[in-house]
Design a protein around this motif. Structure first.
Motif, PDB file in Angstrom:
ATOM      1  N   ALA A  97       0.806  -1.131  -0.229  1.00 11.14           N
ATOM      2  CA  ALA A  97      -0.168  -0.136   0.073  1.00 11.14           C
ATOM      3  C   ALA A  97       0.925   1.293   0.057  1.00 11.14           C
ATOM      4  O   ALA A  97       0.562   2.220  -0.680  1.00 11.14           O
ATOM      5  N   GLY A  98       2.135   1.225   0.785  1.00 10.38           N
ATOM      6  CA  GLY A  98       3.108   2.368   0.835  1.00 10.38           C
ATOM      7  C   GLY A  98       2.453   3.332   1.948  1.00 10.38           C
ATOM      8  O   GLY A  98       3.038   4.598   1.729  1.00 10.38           O
ATOM      9  N   THR A  99       1.429   2.967   2.564  1.00 16.56           N
ATOM     10  CA  THR A  99       0.852   3.994   3.352  1.00 16.56           C
ATOM     11  C   THR A  99       0.778   3.299   4.635  1.00 16.56           C
ATOM     12  O   THR A  99       0.343   2.049   4.629  1.00 16.56           O
ATOM     13  N   ASN A 100       0.357   3.861   5.918  1.00 16.52           N
ATOM     14  CA  ASN A 100       0.164   3.303   6.991  1.00 16.52           C
ATOM     15  C   ASN A 100      -1.159   3.375   7.698  1.00 16.52           C
ATOM     16  O   ASN A 100      -1.669   2.950   8.602  1.00 16.52           O
ATOM     17  N   ASN A 101      -1.846   3.902   6.713  1.00 12.85           N
ATOM     18  CA  ASN A 101      -3.507   3.870   7.106  1.00 12.85           C
ATOM     19  C   ASN A 101      -4.357   3.486   5.937  1.00 12.85           C
ATOM     20  O   ASN A 101      -5.351   4.167   5.617  1.00 12.85           O
ATOM     21  N   PRO A 102      -4.000   2.428   5.171  1.00 12.12           N
ATOM     22  CA  PRO A 102      -5.051   2.055   4.072  1.00 12.12           C
ATOM     23  C   PRO A 102      -6.202   1.222   4.736  1.00 12.12           C
ATOM     24  O   PRO A 102      -6.435   0.978   6.015  1.00 12.12           O
ATOM     25  N   VAL A 103      -7.161   1.091   3.918  1.00 12.00           N
ATOM     26  CA  VAL A 103      -8.363  -0.049   4.230  1.00 12.00           C
ATOM     27  C   VAL A 103      -7.807  -1.226   3.924  1.00 12.00           C
ATOM     28  O   VAL A 103      -7.535  -1.515   2.830  1.00 12.00           O
ATOM     29  N   PHE A 104      -7.691  -2.243   4.939  1.00 13.95           N
ATOM     30  CA  PHE A 104      -6.947  -3.417   4.860  1.00 13.95           C
ATOM     31  C   PHE A 104      -8.320  -4.447   5.041  1.00 13.95           C
ATOM     32  O   PHE A 104      -8.778  -4.786   6.026  1.00 13.95           O
ATOM     33  N   MET A 105      -8.582  -4.943   3.945  1.00 16.64           N
ATOM     34  CA  MET A 105      -9.404  -6.207   4.199  1.00 16.64           C
ATOM     35  C   MET A 105      -8.883  -7.653   4.337  1.00 16.64           C
ATOM     36  O   MET A 105      -8.220  -8.096   3.591  1.00 16.64           O
ATOM     37  N   LEU A 106      -9.502  -8.307   5.387  1.00 13.20           N
ATOM     38  CA  LEU A 106      -9.238  -9.623   5.580  1.00 13.20           C
ATOM     39  C   LEU A 106     -10.272 -10.575   5.049  1.00 13.20           C
ATOM     40  O   LEU A 106     -11.325 -10.742   5.865  1.00 13.20           O
ATOM     41  N   ASP A 107     -10.322 -10.901   4.076  1.00  8.97           N
ATOM     42  CA  ASP A 107     -11.426 -11.721   3.067  1.00  8.97           C
ATOM     43  C   ASP A 107     -11.559 -13.009   3.786  1.00  8.97           C
ATOM     44  O   ASP A 107     -10.460 -13.784   3.979  1.00  8.97           O
ATOM     45  N   GLU A 108     -12.791 -13.400   3.894  1.00 10.56           N
ATOM     46  CA  GLU A 108     -13.080 -15.018   4.415  1.00 10.56           C
ATOM     47  C   GLU A 108     -12.472 -15.303   5.529  1.00 10.56           C
ATOM     48  O   GLU A 108     -11.848 -16.385   5.842  1.00 10.56           O
ATOM     49  N   ILE A 109     -12.594 -14.462   6.686  1.00  6.32           N
ATOM     50  CA  ILE A 109     -11.985 -14.873   8.082  1.00  6.32           C
ATOM     51  C   ILE A 109     -12.831 -15.961   8.692  1.00  6.32           C
ATOM     52  O   ILE A 109     -12.230 -16.618   9.543  1.00  6.32           O
ATOM     53  N   ASP A 110     -13.986 -16.345   8.055  1.00  9.25           N
ATOM     54  CA  ASP A 110     -14.536 -17.784   8.854  1.00  9.25           C
ATOM     55  C   ASP A 110     -13.764 -18.941   8.025  1.00  9.25           C
ATOM     56  O   ASP A 110     -14.379 -19.965   8.590  1.00  9.25           O
ATOM     57  N   LYS A 111     -13.090 -18.795   7.201  1.00  9.75           N
ATOM     58  CA  LYS A 111     -12.559 -19.924   6.469  1.00  9.75           C
ATOM     59  C   LYS A 111     -11.177 -20.129   6.784  1.00  9.75           C
ATOM     60  O   LYS A 111     -10.383 -20.932   6.427  1.00  9.75           O
ATOM     61  N   LEU A 112     -10.391 -19.567   7.964  1.00 10.70           N
ATOM     62  CA  LEU A 112      -9.048 -19.837   8.421  1.00 10.70           C
ATOM     63  C   LEU A 112      -8.930 -21.153   9.072  1.00 10.70           C
ATOM     64  O   LEU A 112     -10.077 -21.775   9.564  1.00 10.70           O
ATOM     65  N   GLY A 113      -7.850 -21.870   8.441  1.00  8.75           N
ATOM     66  CA  GLY A 113      -7.719 -23.227   9.168  1.00  8.75           C
ATOM     67  C   GLY A 113      -6.910 -23.176  10.508  1.00  8.75           C
ATOM     68  O   GLY A 113      -6.612 -22.055  10.955  1.00  8.75           O
ATOM     69  N   MET A 114      -6.478 -24.365  10.806  1.00  6.88           N
ATOM     70  CA  MET A 114      -5.418 -24.470  11.899  1.00  6.88           C
ATOM     71  C   MET A 114      -4.895 -25.892  11.883  1.00  6.88           C
ATOM     72  O   MET A 114      -5.445 -26.911  11.667  1.00  6.88           O
ATOM     73  N   ASP A 115      -3.496 -25.911  11.848  1.00  7.25           N
ATOM     74  CA  ASP A 115      -2.870 -27.407  11.840  1.00  7.25           C
ATOM     75  C   ASP A 115      -1.582 -27.239  12.608  1.00  7.25           C
ATOM     76  O   ASP A 115      -1.408 -26.149  13.705  1.00  7.25           O
ATOM     77  N   PHE A 116      -0.464 -28.221  12.444  1.00  4.34           N
ATOM     78  CA  PHE A 116       0.630 -28.274  13.384  1.00  4.34           C
ATOM     79  C   PHE A 116       1.499 -26.924  13.082  1.00  4.34           C
ATOM     80  O   PHE A 116       2.451 -26.723  14.240  1.00  4.34           O
ATOM     81  N   ARG A 117       1.256 -26.037  12.298  1.00  3.06           N
ATOM     82  CA  ARG A 117       2.132 -24.895  11.960  1.00  3.06           C
ATOM     83  C   ARG A 117       1.481 -23.837  12.750  1.00  3.06           C
ATOM     84  O   ARG A 117       2.063 -22.523  12.806  1.00  3.06           O
ATOM     85  N   GLY A 118       0.492 -23.945  13.479  1.00  3.15           N
ATOM     86  CA  GLY A 118      -0.011 -22.874  14.432  1.00  3.15           C
ATOM     87  C   GLY A 118      -1.373 -22.490  14.149  1.00  3.15           C
ATOM     88  O   GLY A 118      -1.958 -23.196  13.247  1.00  3.15           O
ATOM     89  N   ASP A 119      -1.922 -21.520  14.861  1.00  2.00           N
ATOM     90  CA  ASP A 119      -3.203 -20.946  14.603  1.00  2.00           C
ATOM     91  C   ASP A 119      -3.249 -19.497  14.187  1.00  2.00           C
ATOM     92  O   ASP A 119      -3.198 -18.735  15.088  1.00  2.00           O
ATOM     93  N   PRO A 120      -3.554 -19.385  12.743  1.00  2.00           N
ATOM     94  CA  PRO A 120      -3.586 -18.117  12.493  1.00  2.00           C
ATOM     95  C   PRO A 120      -4.603 -16.853  12.956  1.00  2.00           C
ATOM     96  O   PRO A 120      -4.492 -15.996  13.214  1.00  2.00           O
TER      97      PRO A 120
END
Length: 782
Positions: free
Chosen positions: A419-442
């Motif tokens: 983005a090149g700026t510290n105040n963008p609109v940051f979209m985290l799409d599909e937050i309900d589709k996050l997974g989890m395994d031996f590499r940790g829990d995002p």
């Protein structure tokens, strides 16, 4: 080791003491020391010294054999004279022997206390001094000289003796005894009696030795060259630096460091980050430019320089303009537009404020992601989107530590750099589709990112410095909130987007979808238009969704067919797509209105369901038949829905007399509850009221009104409990032309979310108990 000529007139006795030699074959002419330790061997030496000092030396076949027998000793060896003897303190004996003549063992005379053997001297056949002999001797001498030049350790005295020898057999013996042959090879040489043949064999052995020495020399040269090359490069680089310094040219590495320092000055790093950057820059100055660590350190500093520590875009605080942009991009969605304008209003009054963390929840295709872009455009901010769907590695959020090969910052820091700026609109799409395994829990890693109290000092594992995310406007999207962990849900302001009514879809299609598909398929504005009835038919008969994706696909499909006709020259005039033309373009309708409720029916009730893709209508059918009081449930029902059916039956049995049902009926009849569309899984408590209505209708033979749909959870005492997704369910009722909706009274607060024009189309009745439901839903017997 010295060499001398043996006594040609030597007389050898018929029998001699035998000394088995372990690791060497003694040739005539050789003088060498031997250590004797075995009892039999010491006894043989003492016997020889007591006589004429002659002893038979023969090699033993196996080096490790401690007590060699008759078959363990070679039969050809050398008669030697013991020149000197020295007794060692540990009991061993050291002797100096001189090889005199070749001899063969003819037999063993005694074996105790030492071996005494019969000995026969071997005489070599004479050879004619011919050119071949001379050539062979010269070749062998040359080979020996080459071996010495390649590093073979042979004493100068031996070389002098070899140079002056004229006897072919003696020459072969001397060379064989000095080039370090294995025991088996040396024994093979000593057993060849023909001098010429023996010299040929020595020549072959020397040739092999030369090949080995040449290969060894190549390997050593190669290693030295590699080492020399790196040293040479180092000296050349230092010389180049000195030359550049004399000429006034900058050293490339110094130039790199200077550029980085200049960029760091402009980057506006906070105090702690600047101190760390200076420290890493000083380390970079001391590193070799070609080393792997140099490039790793350089990459890290590049990341520090490129991050927008102080760069930010100015917000568009003109509320009227922002409202205009939001209206231009999206139809309706008043709640969200209002929230964005509130944020801008507060921002206008208070400059320093934390960015909101919103979560848009709604069925697919209602415009959650495109809304994020629209918000960024309205605010005048940069837009960054990352998809969290299927992400299972915590390092995707927090980054990898710099110690790993190929380490990188996480997606949050990467997005800010992009983005090149510290105040963008940051979209985290599909937050309900996050997974989890031996590499940790995002999802746990996101807790820090999405907490305004913590994200002012977000720490990425790669950068390992606090970065301020408090100015970022985070927008998450989800289809349903159930999979999102409660701690993460708590950090976000959840805004629900419902599905669209047919009228809303009509407006959106005319304003956005048709122009977009027309342009995407190469048609001009005047070449195609859709009538309102054609669009309504597309919405009701060709799509069944809360969102707009399939509707846009169908519009696109019609546009492509029209575009083909224009491209082939078959169409010249503008095309108007009418209601009847839709079937010609797309085939027969895919979704026909439900016809089961054409009339009031006994044992059939209309329920309302809320799914990921919006609201839907659900039919519950109940039949009774002769039996033993069993309850059968079919239609791919989940556990909660099965429990709702059992609760409905318990309610009906408990209130049998009041409802006019014979209590004995339950003992003599089976009841079958079925929810059609059996391939689709169904679950949830909100069908409890519908199941009870259908069940009581079947038991009392009173029909259920075809124009009534209902929703609500039922208790055993007949109370109706609230449900979720009221707006979606009302939308589904309107889509299926249901006139009356029965809803729990505690859901009256949700009526605000239902647009006024929608409330006019359907009659909404609040119910507190099952009695209210039956009163409104059941039709009196004719």
């Amino acid at each position: 080791m010295n060499n001398t000529l043996p006594n040609q007139d030597l007389t050898i006795p018929e029998s001699l003491p035998l000394l088995p030699v372990r690791d060497v074959v003694v040739f005539p002419y050789m003088i060498l020391p031997l250590f004797v330790g075995r009892e039999k061997s010491v006894a043989a030496v003492e016997a020889a010294l007591a006589g004429d000092r002659l002893i038979m030396l023969a090699a033993q076949k196996e080096f490790g054999e401690e007590e060699p027998g008759v078959d363990d000793i070679y039969t050809v060896g050398t008669v030697a004279m013991i020149m000197r003897m020295l007794k060692m303190p540990d009991g061993r004996v050291k002797i100096l022997v001189q090889g005199l003549a070749k001899a063969q063992l003819t037999g063993f005379v005694t074996a105790d206390p030492y071996f005494r053997v019969g000995v026969e001297r071997l005489h070599e056949p004479p050879i004619d001094p011919a050119l071949e002999v001379e050539a062979l001797m010269r070749t062998v001498r040359n080979q020996l000289g080459q071996a010495v030049s390649l590093g073979k350790a042979i004493s100068p005295e031996v070389l002098v003796v070899v140079e002056n020898m004229e006897d072919a057999g003696s020459l072969a013996d001397v060379i064989a005894s000095n080039i370090g042959l294995k025991v088996a090879e040396a024994q093979e040489v000593i057993e060849i009696l023909d001098p010429l043949e023996r010299l040929r064999r020595v020549k072959d052995l020397l040739a092999r030795e030369l090949e080995l020495l040449a290969m060894q020399a190549d390997i050593q040269t190669q290693a030295k060259e590699e080492m020399g090359k790196s040293q040479r490069e180092y000296f050349l680089r230092e010389q180049l630096r000195a030359i550049q310094s004399e000429l006034g040219d900058a050293d490339p590495r110094a130039q790199d460091v200077a550029e980085l320092r200049e960029k760091l000055e402009k980057a506006g790093l906070p105090k702690e980050a600047r101190e760390e950057a200076d420290k890493q820059l000083r380390r970079l100055e001391t590193m070799h430019a070609e080393s792997a660590e140099y490039s790793m350190q350089r990459t890290y500093l590049d990341w520090l320089v490129d991050l927008p520590w102080k760069k930010s875009t100015r917000d568009n605080l003109n509320l009227a303009k922002a409202h205009e942009v939001l209206e231009e991009d999206h139809y309706n969605l008043e709640k969200i537009k209002e929230r964005i304008l509130e944020f801008l209003a507060v921002r206008k009054l208070k400059k320093e404020m934390k960015g909101p963390i919103l979560c848009f929840v709604g069925p697919p295709g209602v415009g959650k992601t495109s809304l994020g872009k629209s918000i960024a455009r309205a605010l005048g901010r940069k837009f960054v989107r990352i998809s969290l769907g299927g992400m299972r590695d915590e390092a995707e959020i927090r980054g990898h530590r710099r110690t790993y090969v190929g380490a990188l910052p996480g997606r949050i820091i990467q997005g800010l750099k992009q983005a090149g700026t510290n105040n963008p609109v940051f979209m985290l799409d599909e937050i309900d589709k996050l997974g989890m395994d031996f590499r940790g829990d995002p999802s746990s890693a996101l807790l820090e990112v999405l907490d305004p109290e913590q994200n002012h000092a977000f720490s990425d594992h790669y950068i390992n410095l606090a970065f301020d995310l408090s100015n970022v406007m985070f927008i998450a999207t989800a289809n349903i909130m159930d999979p999102v962990p409660s701690a993460l849900k708590d950090r976000m302001e959840v805004i629900r987007l419902s599905g669209y009514t047919a009228e809303e879809k009509l407006h959106i299609a005319e304003r956005y979808l048709i122009p977009r598909q027309r342009e995407a398929n190469g048609l001009k504005e005047g070449q195609i238009r859709f009538s309102a009835n054609a669009l309504l038919r597309l919405i009701t008969e060709y799509t069944a969704e809360a969102g707009l994706r399939n509707l846009e696909r169908e519009i696109g499909s019609i546009c492509r067919k029209v575009a083909r006709r224009f491209a082939e020259g078959r169409q010249k005039k503008a095309v108007t797509v009418t209601e009847t033309a839709v079937a010609r373009y797309l085939g027969p309708p895919r979704f026909l209105p439900e016809e089961e409720r054409a009339e009031h029916e006994v044992g059939v009730a209309t329920g309302l369901a809320w799914t990921e893709v919006g609201g839907d209508v659900l039919y519950v059918e109940v039949n009774t038949m002769k039996g033993k009081g069993g309850l059968t449930l079919t239609g791919h029902l989940g556990d909660v829905m099965k429990e709702s059916a059992q609760a409905a039956l318990s309610f009906a049995r408990a209130r049998a007399e009041e409802l006019g049902i014979d209590p004995a009926f339950f003992e003599t009849h089976d009841i079958h509850v079925h929810v059609p569309a059996g391939a689709i899984p169904k679950d949830g408590p909100s069908a409890g009221v519908t199941m009870a209505t259908a069940l009581i209708s079947a038991l009392t033979k009173r029909p259920v009104s075809k124009d009534v749909a209902m929703t609500g959870e039922l208790t055993l005492r007949g109370k109706v409990l609230p449900i979720g997704g009221l707006k979606e369910k009302v939308l589904a009722a309107v889509r299926h032309h249901v006139g009356t909706v029965l809803m729990p009274w505690r859901n009256e607060k949700d009526l605000e979310d239902i647009p006024a024009h929608l409330r006019k189309k359907v009659k909404l009745i609040s119910v507190r108990t099952m009695d209210d439901v039956l009163k409104a839903a059941l039709v009196e017997k004719p």
